[in-house]
Design a protein around this motif. Sequence first.
Motif, PDB file in Angstrom:
ATOM      1  N   ALA A  20      36.166  44.337  29.810  1.00  0.00           N
ATOM      2  CA  ALA A  20      37.027  43.211  29.426  1.00  0.00           C
ATOM      3  C   ALA A  20      37.464  42.414  30.650  1.00  0.00           C
ATOM      4  N   LEU A  21      37.742  43.118  31.746  1.00  0.00           N
ATOM      5  CA  LEU A  21      38.155  42.445  32.981  1.00  0.00           C
ATOM      6  C   LEU A  21      37.020  41.618  33.562  1.00  0.00           C
ATOM      7  N   ILE A  22      35.815  42.177  33.584  1.00  0.00           N
ATOM      8  CA  ILE A  22      34.650  41.428  34.079  1.00  0.00           C
ATOM      9  C   ILE A  22      34.407  40.195  33.214  1.00  0.00           C
ATOM     10  N   ASP A  23      34.507  40.367  31.901  1.00  0.00           N
ATOM     11  CA  ASP A  23      34.352  39.258  30.960  1.00  0.00           C
ATOM     12  C   ASP A  23      35.375  38.160  31.246  1.00  0.00           C
ATOM     13  N   GLU A  44      27.509  40.543  31.181  1.00  0.00           N
ATOM     14  CA  GLU A  44      27.668  41.895  31.712  1.00  0.00           C
ATOM     15  C   GLU A  44      28.922  42.567  31.154  1.00  0.00           C
ATOM     16  N   GLY A  45      30.025  41.822  31.133  1.00  0.00           N
ATOM     17  CA  GLY A  45      31.287  42.372  30.634  1.00  0.00           C
ATOM     18  C   GLY A  45      31.209  42.790  29.180  1.00  0.00           C
ATOM     19  N   ASN A  46      30.581  41.952  28.359  1.00  0.00           N
ATOM     20  CA  ASN A  46      30.453  42.292  26.939  1.00  0.00           C
ATOM     21  C   ASN A  46      29.556  43.505  26.726  1.00  0.00           C
ATOM     22  N   GLY A  47      28.510  43.625  27.535  1.00  0.00           N
ATOM     23  CA  GLY A  47      27.650  44.796  27.437  1.00  0.00           C
ATOM     24  C   GLY A  47      28.395  46.075  27.792  1.00  0.00           C
ATOM     25  N   ILE A  48      29.215  46.002  28.839  1.00  0.00           N
ATOM     26  CA  ILE A  48      30.014  47.159  29.246  1.00  0.00           C
ATOM     27  C   ILE A  48      31.039  47.508  28.175  1.00  0.00           C
ATOM     28  N   GLU A  49      31.677  46.480  27.608  1.00  0.00           N
ATOM     29  CA  GLU A  49      32.641  46.714  26.523  1.00  0.00           C
ATOM     30  C   GLU A  49      31.975  47.412  25.336  1.00  0.00           C
ATOM     31  N   VAL A 173      42.300  31.880  27.516  1.00  0.00           N
ATOM     32  CA  VAL A 173      43.498  32.644  27.141  1.00  0.00           C
ATOM     33  C   VAL A 173      43.099  33.906  26.379  1.00  0.00           C
ATOM     34  N   SER A 174      42.151  33.773  25.477  1.00  0.00           N
ATOM     35  CA  SER A 174      41.742  34.920  24.654  1.00  0.00           C
ATOM     36  C   SER A 174      41.168  36.045  25.494  1.00  0.00           C
ATOM     37  N   VAL A 179      42.063  41.694  27.806  1.00  0.00           N
ATOM     38  CA  VAL A 179      42.261  42.561  28.972  1.00  0.00           C
ATOM     39  C   VAL A 179      43.591  43.306  28.860  1.00  0.00           C
ATOM     40  N   ILE A 180      44.651  42.585  28.528  1.00  0.00           N
ATOM     41  CA  ILE A 180      45.972  43.213  28.385  1.00  0.00           C
ATOM     42  C   ILE A 180      45.922  44.294  27.308  1.00  0.00           C
ATOM     43  N   GLY A 181      45.314  43.967  26.166  1.00  0.00           N
ATOM     44  CA  GLY A 181      45.196  44.944  25.085  1.00  0.00           C
ATOM     45  C   GLY A 181      44.411  46.174  25.502  1.00  0.00           C
ATOM     46  N   ALA A 182      43.334  45.969  26.263  1.00  0.00           N
ATOM     47  CA  ALA A 182      42.489  47.081  26.691  1.00  0.00           C
ATOM     48  C   ALA A 182      43.236  48.032  27.622  1.00  0.00           C
ATOM     49  N   PHE A 183      44.050  47.481  28.520  1.00  0.00           N
ATOM     50  CA  PHE A 183      44.783  48.348  29.447  1.00  0.00           C
ATOM     51  C   PHE A 183      45.952  49.056  28.758  1.00  0.00           C
ATOM     52  N   ILE A 184      46.542  48.423  27.765  1.00  0.00           N
ATOM     53  CA  ILE A 184      47.549  49.115  26.956  1.00  0.00           C
ATOM     54  C   ILE A 184      46.895  50.276  26.216  1.00  0.00           C
TER      55      ILE A 184
END
Length: 223
Positions: A20-23, A44-49, A173-174, A179-184
């Motif tokens: 999510a951060l890379i994305d 790349e970010g979406n593939g990792i997610e 923004v999305s 990213v915030i949601g993923a780290f929570i």
Amino acid sequence: MTIRGEDLLLSGAWILAVGALIDAIGQTRQSLTHSDLGKDLIIEGNGIEAFGNSLQAIGRTKLLKSERELAQIYTIFGAWLEAAGNSTNAVGISIELNGAEEEGTKIDALGSGVQGLGAAFEALGASMDEDSSYRALAITGNSLISLGSFLAAIGNIYDLNEKSVIGEQFLLVSSWIVVIGAFILIHAITLEVEHIEQEKHEENPKHGNGNSYPYSYNNYSYT
């Protein structure tokens, strides 16, 4: 060697957050430059997610319990939907880079919608689970991922209607909301795994020493 469900669950959460951060970094570069710069990072970010979501789905399947079956099934189904959505996003962006922008944007919008639906199922599953220290965090994290994904779909719809400026704003923004949601979610899953370890110790006192858990923020041990 058998990989434990707890390991897959926590590893998947961290991989999801990294993706999510890379994305988000790629989306920021694209939005600020109004060009294709950064799209390679988005792919790349979406593939990792997607990989992280898959690990979470497999981990939860390994931890499936009959007394919490319905809530866990919603969560597993949601994780697989998220994996499918992220994979679809990566395909859509790749198509855009190959010149078919409109077709790629439609696929990207579809992927974001599927991802948002998947995260919503995960939030629903968390809400049906027992009241615990991680329940509210899991609901919040997945809800933010769902919100961010749906906003991304809206941003792509604006792009399709030739309103690229506001569309890019939605996409930017999305991506950071996700990213915030993923780290929570990392925090939520860490607490959940500690809870699972504690339950295992109570069922079998020989499992661990009862004083420290391998995923605790406050007390690390190598087991």
